[in-house]
Design an enzyme around this catalytic site. Structure first.
Site, mmCIF file in Angstrom:
data_model
loop_
_atom_site.group_PDB
_atom_site.id
_atom_site.type_symbol
_atom_site.label_atom_id
_atom_site.label_comp_id
_atom_site.label_asym_id
_atom_site.label_seq_id
_atom_site.Cartn_x
_atom_site.Cartn_y
_atom_site.Cartn_z
ATOM 1 N N LYS A 93 -3.996 -39.702 19.037
ATOM 2 C CA LYS A 93 -4.255 -41.034 19.595
ATOM 3 C C LYS A 93 -4.500 -42.021 18.462
ATOM 4 C CE LYS A 93 -8.207 -42.427 21.735
ATOM 5 N NZ LYS A 93 -8.565 -43.784 21.250
ATOM 6 N N ASP A 102 -2.999 -46.146 21.842
ATOM 7 C CA ASP A 102 -4.065 -46.639 22.730
ATOM 8 C C ASP A 102 -4.171 -48.158 22.544
ATOM 9 O OD1 ASP A 102 -6.273 -46.727 24.374
ATOM 10 O OD2 ASP A 102 -7.645 -45.800 22.933
ATOM 11 N N LYS A 144 -4.015 -50.622 24.915
ATOM 12 C CA LYS A 144 -4.750 -51.323 25.977
ATOM 13 C C LYS A 144 -4.241 -52.759 26.146
ATOM 14 C CE LYS A 144 -9.108 -48.727 25.836
ATOM 15 N NZ LYS A 144 -9.087 -48.016 24.557
ATOM 16 N N ASP A 200 -2.312 -58.900 29.192
ATOM 17 C CA ASP A 200 -1.905 -60.286 28.962
ATOM 18 C C ASP A 200 -0.972 -60.671 30.114
ATOM 19 O OD1 ASP A 200 -1.219 -62.765 27.673
ATOM 20 O OD2 ASP A 200 -1.685 -61.827 25.744
ATOM 21 N N THR A 257 -15.590 -47.330 30.362
ATOM 22 C CA THR A 257 -16.836 -46.595 30.617
ATOM 23 C C THR A 257 -18.058 -47.293 30.015
ATOM 24 O OG1 THR A 257 -16.176 -45.179 28.794
ATOM 25 C CG2 THR A 257 -15.928 -44.281 31.002
ATOM 26 N N ARG A 264 -14.310 -36.615 17.113
ATOM 27 C CA ARG A 264 -15.236 -36.098 16.114
ATOM 28 C C ARG A 264 -15.506 -34.595 16.138
ATOM 29 N NH1 ARG A 264 -19.278 -40.777 17.584
ATOM 30 N NH2 ARG A 264 -18.164 -40.348 19.533
HETATM 31 O O1 C5P Z 1 -15.010 -38.753 18.721
HETATM 32 P P1 C5P Z 1 -14.857 -38.727 20.211
HETATM 33 O O2 C5P Z 1 -14.401 -37.389 20.741
HETATM 34 O O3 C5P Z 1 -16.080 -39.241 20.931
HETATM 35 O O4 C5P Z 1 -13.650 -39.745 20.486
HETATM 36 C C1 C5P Z 1 -13.257 -40.071 21.791
HETATM 37 C C2 C5P Z 1 -12.134 -41.070 21.759
HETATM 38 O O5 C5P Z 1 -11.850 -41.479 23.087
HETATM 39 C C3 C5P Z 1 -12.446 -42.349 20.973
HETATM 40 O O6 C5P Z 1 -11.205 -42.817 20.420
HETATM 41 C C4 C5P Z 1 -12.934 -43.299 22.037
HETATM 42 O O7 C5P Z 1 -12.687 -44.649 21.715
HETATM 43 C C5 C5P Z 1 -12.085 -42.888 23.228
HETATM 44 N N1 C5P Z 1 -12.680 -43.210 24.522
HETATM 45 C C6 C5P Z 1 -13.909 -42.730 24.910
HETATM 46 N N2 C5P Z 1 -14.416 -43.061 26.145
HETATM 47 C C7 C5P Z 1 -13.705 -43.841 26.956
HETATM 48 C C8 C5P Z 1 -12.471 -44.331 26.591
HETATM 49 C C9 C5P Z 1 -11.971 -43.988 25.334
HETATM 50 O O8 C5P Z 1 -14.562 -42.014 24.172
HETATM 51 N N3 C5P Z 1 -14.185 -44.093 28.147
#
Ligand code: C5P
Length: 254
Positions: A35, A62, A64, A67, A126, A218
């Site tokens: 992503k 991603d 998003k 417009d 979220t 992460r």
């Molecule tokens: O590091 P981590 O596993 O938390 O990353 C989750 C990814 O998913 C990040 O790129 C974050 O921006 C994205 N994301 C999220 N929650 C959402 C929408 C997108 O964690 N509701």
């Protein structure tokens, strides 16, 4: 038709091209896609989308987009030329905007003779809770009902699926059926730290609920051994994938 697939999508939330490409080289055999979000694309430029593909990784851009239909149509066309595998737009842009995105993706892919990317919708971020939705944004519907409504609109407009939080998977699966693609962030294996994610499911739980793909950042990128962590994750997913209704997902592939 749904086919068996690797459900892991690695979130490349890094500010440098070299850092992103090092992760791609290390993990491309262990994940189903990468992503690329607004941080990396603005740091490295849109060429990063090609760089990842040329190194064997499928790209979920991603973006998003949100417009007027004409502008989104043009932006989608440019993203398709980078041969991304998945791309998303905000459902709050409305049905006309989503339809323009679908049509632009279809036409550009045909003209350039590339696979049409899977188009996903973002429903309610979220970071927005019930109170913000009602008091600040003045949306009267309860949050889950609003999310389900936006997912159905996305489906009617011709999108392939939506990005859904772990809490929403079951609801959207019930509202939109088996063939609608559900991509889920907020996933944490029990052995990884939650960091700023609050309401998480394990990968196995998210797949059990009906997710097709899991966006994970992460727990892999910050693991002492990212390859070992990916293998462990895959093993956990594989165990649950066997014999479940949502083991597979459709995709045009690239
Ligand atoms: O590091 P981590 O596993 O938390 O990353 C989750 C990814 O998913 C990040 O790129 C974050 O921006 C994205 N994301 C999220 N929650 C959402 C929408 C997108 O964690 N509701």
């Amino acid at each position: 038709m749904k086919e068996k697939h690797n459900p892991l999508i690695l979130a490349l939330d890094v500010p440098k091209r070299e850092e992103a490409l090092a992760l791609v080289a290390r993990l491309r055999e262990y994940v189903g896609g990468f992503k690329v979000g607004l941080q990396l694309v603005n740091a490295a430029g849109p060429g990063i989308l090609d760089d990842i593909r040329e190194r064997g990784g499928r790209v979920f851009y991603d973006a998003k987009f949100h417009d007027i239909p004409h502008t989104v149509s043009g932006a989608v066309a440019e993203a398709v030329k980078h041969r991304v595998w998945m791309l998303n737009v905000h459902t709050l842009g409305g049905v006309e905007m989503m339809k323009a995105a679908v049509e632009s993706a279809r036409q550009t892919a045909a003209a350039c003779q590339v696979a049409r990317p899977l188009l996903l919708g973002v429903t309610v971020l979220t970071s927005i809770d019930e109170e913000t939705l009602r008091l600040e944004l003045q949306v009267e519907a309860p949050l889950p009902a609003h999310v389900a409504h936006l997912a159905r609109l996305a489906q009617q407009a011709g999108l392939d699926g939506v990005v859904a939080s772990p809490q929403e998977i079951r609801l959207i699966r019930a509202a939109c059926g088996e063939d609608f693609l559900l991509v889920t962030p907020g996933v944490r294996p029990t052995w990884a730290a939650k960091q700023d994610q609050k309401r998480v499911l394990t990968p196995a739980e998210a797949l059990q609920e009906g997710a097709d793909y899991l966006v994970i950042g992460r727990p892999l990128t910050q693991a002492p051994d990212p390859v070992a962590a990916a293998q462990r994750l895959l093993q956990e997913c594989g165990q649950k994938l066997k014999g479940t209704a949502h083991a597979t997902a459709s995709g045009t592939g690239n």
